[in-house]
Design a protein around this motif. Sequence first.
Motif, mmCIF file in Angstrom:
data_model
loop_
_atom_site.group_PDB
_atom_site.id
_atom_site.type_symbol
_atom_site.label_atom_id
_atom_site.label_comp_id
_atom_site.label_asym_id
_atom_site.label_seq_id
_atom_site.Cartn_x
_atom_site.Cartn_y
_atom_site.Cartn_z
ATOM 1 N N ALA A 1 66.846 14.585 39.884
ATOM 2 C CA ALA A 1 66.040 13.555 39.241
ATOM 3 C C ALA A 1 65.239 14.156 38.088
ATOM 4 O O ALA A 1 65.107 15.375 37.973
ATOM 5 C CB ALA A 1 65.093 12.930 40.262
ATOM 6 N N SER A 2 64.697 13.293 37.248
ATOM 7 C CA SER A 2 63.834 13.769 36.172
ATOM 8 C C SER A 2 62.441 14.060 36.702
ATOM 9 O O SER A 2 62.091 13.679 37.823
ATOM 10 C CB SER A 2 63.746 12.724 35.058
ATOM 11 O OG SER A 2 63.012 11.592 35.502
ATOM 12 N N ARG B 1 68.865 8.301 35.924
ATOM 13 C CA ARG B 1 68.803 9.756 36.030
ATOM 14 C C ARG B 1 68.964 10.379 34.632
ATOM 15 O O ARG B 1 69.645 9.816 33.773
ATOM 16 C CB ARG B 1 69.915 10.274 36.949
ATOM 17 C CG ARG B 1 69.666 10.081 38.455
ATOM 18 C CD ARG B 1 68.587 11.017 38.960
ATOM 19 N NE ARG B 1 68.358 10.948 40.384
ATOM 20 C CZ ARG B 1 68.870 11.807 41.275
ATOM 21 N NH1 ARG B 1 69.678 12.772 40.903
ATOM 22 N NH2 ARG B 1 68.570 11.689 42.551
ATOM 23 N N TRP C 1 67.739 5.943 30.083
ATOM 24 C CA TRP C 1 67.392 7.279 29.609
ATOM 25 C C TRP C 1 67.847 7.434 28.162
ATOM 26 O O TRP C 1 68.888 6.915 27.771
ATOM 27 C CB TRP C 1 68.060 8.311 30.505
ATOM 28 C CG TRP C 1 67.645 9.725 30.205
ATOM 29 C CD1 TRP C 1 68.320 10.651 29.469
ATOM 30 C CD2 TRP C 1 66.434 10.358 30.639
ATOM 31 N NE1 TRP C 1 67.614 11.835 29.419
ATOM 32 C CE2 TRP C 1 66.457 11.683 30.124
ATOM 33 C CE3 TRP C 1 65.355 9.944 31.410
ATOM 34 C CZ2 TRP C 1 65.429 12.589 30.366
ATOM 35 C CZ3 TRP C 1 64.337 10.849 31.649
ATOM 36 C CH2 TRP C 1 64.365 12.155 31.129
ATOM 37 N N THR D 1 64.766 10.720 44.982
ATOM 38 C CA THR D 1 64.201 11.620 43.983
ATOM 39 C C THR D 1 64.400 13.076 44.370
ATOM 40 O O THR D 1 64.545 13.939 43.510
ATOM 41 C CB THR D 1 62.703 11.319 43.779
ATOM 42 O OG1 THR D 1 62.565 9.976 43.280
ATOM 43 C CG2 THR D 1 62.063 12.282 42.786
ATOM 44 N N GLN E 1 60.796 10.667 37.380
ATOM 45 C CA GLN E 1 61.805 9.733 37.856
ATOM 46 C C GLN E 1 61.186 8.480 38.465
ATOM 47 O O GLN E 1 60.245 8.557 39.259
ATOM 48 C CB GLN E 1 62.692 10.402 38.901
ATOM 49 C CG GLN E 1 63.842 9.548 39.402
ATOM 50 C CD GLN E 1 64.905 9.331 38.347
ATOM 51 O OE1 GLN E 1 65.342 10.276 37.712
ATOM 52 N NE2 GLN E 1 65.300 8.085 38.151
#
Length: 240
Positions: free
Chosen positions: A74-75, A50, A36, A110, A78
């Motif tokens: 989560a993004s 994450r 990330w 997730t 993700q």
Amino acid sequence: MAFALLAVLSSFLLSQVAAHGGVTSYTIGGTTFAGWQPYNDPSSQSSIERPYSSYDPILSPTDAKISCNNNGQASAKQLTTSVAAGTAITAHWRHGPVMVYMAKCSGSCTSSNSNSLKWFKIAETGLISGTLGNGKWGTGQVMDTLAYTATVPSSLAPGEYLIRHELLALHQANTPQFYPECAQLTITGSGTKTPSGTYLASFPGAYSMSDPGVNVNIYSADANSITSYKVPGPPVWNGQ
């Protein structure tokens, strides 16, 4: 049995390093996965790591962000990658050392909040030799390559897991700096075991400021005569 996994799995003391940093990529089975990028647009990123917003440290072991350096979620994009139990994983850092945990998600990682999971430690390196004030620490193993490799226990039961990498910097007297980050993995294989009991911990909850491995002054008058250090958190689970 090998129990280390990921270049970021365990608690390391930074006696010389004052820089901030985070995991920038992972190497798993010869494939590199981008980490990330905390200062880039989160809506345009997809990663197995994450999301987190800053390289700055967390200064309290009870901070709500200490599980994965975010709100536990989560993004939006993700990713998760499959990893066979027994695989070596290397996490690459921009600055400094690490500590390694995993947590099994009850269903999809997730949709799991990292703050609600139970974590188990698979690797750690603390004081290797010498004294608190003048010793060789786990950080010395990673400073040349900015990487630390460990192995997922081969007996670990398949399923979706988070892997948590953590730096613990102790270069400021009695002011620990925590640098936790997480990634999502799907573990495959024929393993049947998961840890229980004293091997499990929650974040927040695993550490307190009174822990001897957290409340440390490496510049104290006694530091140059102390030759032991207890890494905070539960004992390492080696797959047994």
